[in-house]
Design an enzyme around this catalytic site. Structure first.
Site, PDB file in Angstrom:
ATOM      1  N   LYS A   1       0.889  -1.163   0.000  1.00  0.00           N
ATOM      2  CA  LYS A   1       0.000   0.000   0.000  1.00  0.00           C
ATOM      3  C   LYS A   1       0.919   1.201   0.000  1.00  0.00           C
ATOM      4  O   LYS A   1       1.722   1.374   0.931  1.00  0.00           O
ATOM      5  CB  LYS A   1      -0.832  -0.031   1.285  1.00  0.00           C
TER       6      LYS A   1
HETATM    7  P1  FBP Z   1      -6.409   7.465   4.304  1.00  0.00           P
HETATM    8  O1  FBP Z   1      -7.075   6.896   3.083  1.00  0.00           O
HETATM    9  O2  FBP Z   1      -7.354   8.214   5.171  1.00  0.00           O
HETATM   10  O3  FBP Z   1      -5.167   8.219   3.948  1.00  0.00           O
HETATM   11  O4  FBP Z   1      -5.969   6.204   5.182  1.00  0.00           O
HETATM   12  C1  FBP Z   1      -4.802   5.498   4.893  1.00  0.00           C
HETATM   13  C2  FBP Z   1      -3.841   5.591   6.041  1.00  0.00           C
HETATM   14  O5  FBP Z   1      -2.659   4.878   5.771  1.00  0.00           O
HETATM   15  C3  FBP Z   1      -4.395   5.111   7.345  1.00  0.00           C
HETATM   16  O6  FBP Z   1      -4.321   3.730   7.444  1.00  0.00           O
HETATM   17  C4  FBP Z   1      -3.560   5.872   8.342  1.00  0.00           C
HETATM   18  O7  FBP Z   1      -4.188   6.081   9.546  1.00  0.00           O
HETATM   19  C5  FBP Z   1      -3.348   7.164   7.643  1.00  0.00           C
HETATM   20  O8  FBP Z   1      -3.481   6.928   6.259  1.00  0.00           O
HETATM   21  C6  FBP Z   1      -2.005   7.737   7.929  1.00  0.00           C
HETATM   22  O9  FBP Z   1      -1.899   8.945   7.274  1.00  0.00           O
HETATM   23  P2  FBP Z   1      -0.687   9.908   7.558  1.00  0.00           P
HETATM   24  O10 FBP Z   1       0.531   9.067   7.654  1.00  0.00           O
HETATM   25  O11 FBP Z   1      -0.678  10.815   6.391  1.00  0.00           O
HETATM   26  O12 FBP Z   1      -0.976  10.565   8.831  1.00  0.00           O
END
Ligand code: FBP
Length: 268
Positions: free
Chosen positions: A186
């Site tokens: 991912k």
């Molecule tokens: P989103 O689609 O909201 O970006 O979620 C994906 C994710 O990886 C979550 O699993 C995680 O909480 C968040 O993004 C972390 O985002 P960041 O590192 O930008 O704070």
């Protein structure tokens, strides 16, 4: 012909449940831990409400922390496959400790709960990269025993990372993720179908795009999802673009249409 090992078979079976026909829309919902209350409206502050909406909208799988999975098991069990996020960090930590994720769960507990996958973040390029990569490799070893696939949240982040979406950087992070044993990647979108295709083609495992902060125009997000699919990506792992949308179910279903049926965002 050699027979596959039991855990090799388990990994394939579970991977097939997460990515049906090789594609998937996975609902990421670890934000209560990673970001805290600022990500939620009062109406969506209770995780049970959000998990119910995610299941109702037909998400292919849910990525939850262990505690939220336990508190919502009556909502997802038998209705949606589960991935347990095994690492995390809160935004409450001091700024100089924001680049390290630590363990918050075990593979054994995830399997006990019926999970079809486990996940962990590595901030490639962070000063603490070594600790996270070591932890990830340990999770991969644990997972071998149980035949459960391991997803990596491959996030380039650190003093030398100028642009997290840069093709070279995303490609490097994806390759490093394969080197430590990830079954599913991912990672960030690289800005175009062509560049994302080059990332996808450079690794032998499925690559899904990480959703990111909510886009102003929901159509724009669908266009990016379409670009990921056109590039050969295996789908998206999305949180905020769905749970921060007024129309949660409609948004989720539109993303599912693009990923599984190649729908044209302009016609949705
Ligand atoms: P989103 O689609 O909201 O970006 O979620 C994906 C994710 O990886 C979550 O699993 C995680 O909480 C968040 O993004 C972390 O985002 P960041 O590192 O930008 O704070």
């Amino acid at each position: 012909m050699f027979m596959d090992s039991c855990s090799g078979i388990g990994r394939k079976v579970r991977l097939g449940r997460l990515l049906k026909g090789g594609k998937g829309v996975i609902f990421a919902f670890d934000h209560g831990f990673e970001h805290g209350p600022s990500d939620f409206t009062q109406e969506r502050s209770n995780p049970r409400k959000v998990v119910e909406l995610a299941v109702e909208s037909g998400m292919d799988a849910l990525m939850l922390t262990r505690g939220v999975a336990q508190a919502t098991s009556d909502l997802w069990a038998g209705r949606a496959p589960l991935i347990i996020k095994l690492t995390g960090k809160t935004s409450l930590r001091p700024p100089d400790m924001q680049m390290q994720q630590y363990r918050i769960g075990t593979v054994e507990d995830a399997v006990a709960m019926g999970a079809d996958g486990v996940a962990a973040t590595v901030y490639w390029g962070a000063p603490e990269e070594d600790a996270m990569a070591e932890e990830f490799a340990a999770i991969v070893s644990e997972s071998e025993r149980f035949g459960i696939p391991v997803m990596i949240l491959a996030y380039p982040r650190g003093p030398s990372i100028i642009d997290r979406h840069d093709e070279y950087i995303v490609k490097y992070a994806s390759r490093a993720s394969v080197e430590v044993g990830a079954d599913i990647i991912k990672t960030h979108y690289t800005g175009s179908t062509e560049s994302f295709r080059r990332v996808v083609e450079s690794v032998p495992v499925p690559v899904l795009m990480s959703g990111g902060a909510k886009t102003g125009d929901p159509k724009e997000f669908l266009r990016i999802v379409k670009s990921v699919i056109d590039a050969g990506g295996a789908g998206v792992i999305v949180g905020r673009n769905v749970f921060q949308s007024q129309d949660f179910v409609g948004t989720a279903k539109a993303i599912l249409e693009v990923v599984h049926r190649g729908a044209d965002p302009e016609r949705i």
